[in-house]
Design an enzyme around this catalytic site. Structure first.
Site, PDB file in Angstrom:
ATOM      1  N   SER A 113     -44.879  45.713  11.473  1.00 10.75           N
ATOM      2  CA  SER A 113     -45.795  45.509  12.248  1.00 10.75           C
ATOM      3  C   SER A 113     -45.764  46.440  13.687  1.00 10.75           C
ATOM      4  O   SER A 113     -44.573  47.091  13.642  1.00 10.75           O
ATOM      5  CB  SER A 113     -45.813  44.003  12.672  1.00 10.75           C
ATOM      6  OG  SER A 113     -44.591  43.576  13.506  1.00 10.75           O
TER       7      SER A 113
ATOM      8  N   LYS B   2     -36.813  42.624  17.405  1.00 11.19           N
ATOM      9  CA  LYS B   2     -37.590  42.554  19.100  1.00 11.19           C
ATOM     10  C   LYS B   2     -36.472  43.299  19.921  1.00 11.19           C
ATOM     11  O   LYS B   2     -35.357  43.638  19.400  1.00 11.19           O
ATOM     12  CB  LYS B   2     -38.004  41.122  19.395  1.00 11.19           C
ATOM     13  CG  LYS B   2     -38.866  40.464  18.986  1.00 11.19           C
ATOM     14  CD  LYS B   2     -40.256  41.001  18.908  1.00 11.19           C
ATOM     15  CE  LYS B   2     -41.018  40.232  17.825  1.00 11.19           C
ATOM     16  NZ  LYS B   2     -42.284  40.686  17.711  1.00 11.19           N
TER      17      LYS B   2
ATOM     18  N   SER C 180     -47.372  41.360  20.775  1.00  8.03           N
ATOM     19  CA  SER C 180     -46.207  40.782  19.960  1.00  8.03           C
ATOM     20  C   SER C 180     -45.797  39.439  20.154  1.00  8.03           C
ATOM     21  O   SER C 180     -46.213  38.655  21.317  1.00  8.03           O
ATOM     22  CB  SER C 180     -44.848  41.588  20.891  1.00  8.03           C
ATOM     23  OG  SER C 180     -43.826  40.975  20.582  1.00  8.03           O
TER      24      SER C 180
ATOM     25  N   SER D  62     -45.207  45.496  16.642  1.00  7.63           N
ATOM     26  CA  SER D  62     -44.833  44.889  17.771  1.00  7.63           C
ATOM     27  C   SER D  62     -43.900  45.511  18.701  1.00  7.63           C
ATOM     28  O   SER D  62     -43.641  45.315  19.950  1.00  7.63           O
ATOM     29  CB  SER D  62     -44.202  43.606  17.647  1.00  7.63           C
ATOM     30  OG  SER D  62     -43.082  43.732  16.861  1.00  7.63           O
TER      31      SER D  62
END
Length: 323
Positions: free
Chosen positions: A126, A183, A288, A128
């Site tokens: 993705s 992250k 995100s 994010s």
């Protein structure tokens, strides 16, 4: 044994097929562990049972051939038909079910050990972490940087470094541990972290955002504000969408552990990070799903530290280390 091996391969193909088609969540670490153990059993059986049996049969064949040639020689016959070496080679040859099990054990074992204790590959699914990581980036994660963990059960047995602000980490998603997330750590245990009006504060101190040239997202075909931010020792880039609101809708917030240590408002969120947990956010701040939504990352969920893009088949220039 060939029937048993065929059944095992059929089960493996069915499992991988269902996993690929999304019929169920897979646990690749457990699957690799099972494959290692199964092929180990075949490898041991080959080394201590099947191969000695084949070698004994080949030796008996040679003895019988030599005895036959001796008998014929005593009768004055020196020319003997038959190729004993070809027959011997067939006796020594591994059957397919051993070649595809015992023969694969060293490779599968090496992959299992490397993936469990050294480096593990991941694919970015993705956006994010844009602009640091793009969709399709293939990255490596350092599995021993934060300590050595036992595979499958993820139990830490040797400590190493602690996660620091600014580290990009891969972790098991607290809401669904069968899914891996990536992250950036923005706050560590004991920190008070605030994201107010799209500004990040750590222990009351504003983290400066230095404006950069706008980032062009080829997928959405639009420009987004881009900044340079420094957490810890290294700088990294972030994206901020000026058209998105800074607050988190109440309906989007999970009921996560230690939820009482966070305060949400129309301007953003402030949290006190409990011991044993970390606060993680995506570099693509307004695109995100991160700790603002589902809470803190438990230390035991951390898989490792991401540090390099080793391949992107759409853009070879992406290969390299990142902050």
């Amino acid at each position: 044994m060939s029937l048993i091996t065929g059944v095992l391969y059929a089960a493996l193909i069915a499992y991988l097929g269902g996993w690929y088609l999304g019929q169920w969540q897979g646990n690749f670490a457990l699957l690799l562990f099972i494959l290692t153990m199964v092929t180990l059993v075949y490898w041991l059986a080959e080394r201590y049972k099947f191969r000695p049996a084949r070698e004994a049969a080949a030796a008996r064949l040679l003895e019988q051939d030599q005895a036959r040639r001796g008998q014929l020689a005593s009768q004055g016959i020196s020319q003997v038909d038959g190729n004993v070496e070809e027959a011997r080679a067939r006796l020594l040859m591994q059957p397919w079910w051993l070649d595809w099990t015992a023969g694969l054990f060293p490779v599968i074992c090496a992959v299992f050990l490397m993936r469990s204790f050294l480096f593990e590959p991941f694919k970015i699914p993705s956006g994010s972490m844009i602009p640091t990581l793009l969709v399709g980036d293939l990255i490596l994660v350092n599995k021993f940087h934060y300590g050595i963990r036992l595979p499958v059960i993820n139990k830490k047995v040797v400590d190493n470094h602690n996660p620091e602000r600014g580290d990009v980490i891969v972790f098991r998603f607290p809401v669904n541990p069968s899914i891996d997330y990536i992250k950036r750590v923005v706050a560590v245990p004991g920190d008070e972290v605030s994201y107010i009006n799209k500004k990040l504060y750590i222990n009351g101190k504003l983290i400066e955002q230095m404006p950069l040239a706008e980032f062009y997202d080829e997928d959405s075909m639009r420009y987004t504000l881009q900044y340079s931010e420094k957490l810890g020792a290294a700088e990294h880039r972030i994206l901020v969408d000026k058209d998105r609101p800074g607050y988190i809708p109440e309906r989007a917030i999970e009921q996560f552990p230690h939820r009482e240590m966070c305060r949400y408002s129309g301007e953003g969120v402030t949290c006190k990070v409990p011991q044993g947990y970390f606060y993680a956010m995506g570099d693509n701040r307004d695109n995100s799903q991160d700790s603002r939504y589902w809470g803190f990352v438990p230390e035991e969920n951390i898989v490792g530290k991401a540090f390099v893009v080793w391949m992107n088949f759409g853009d070879f220039k992406r290969i390299g280390f990142f902050n």
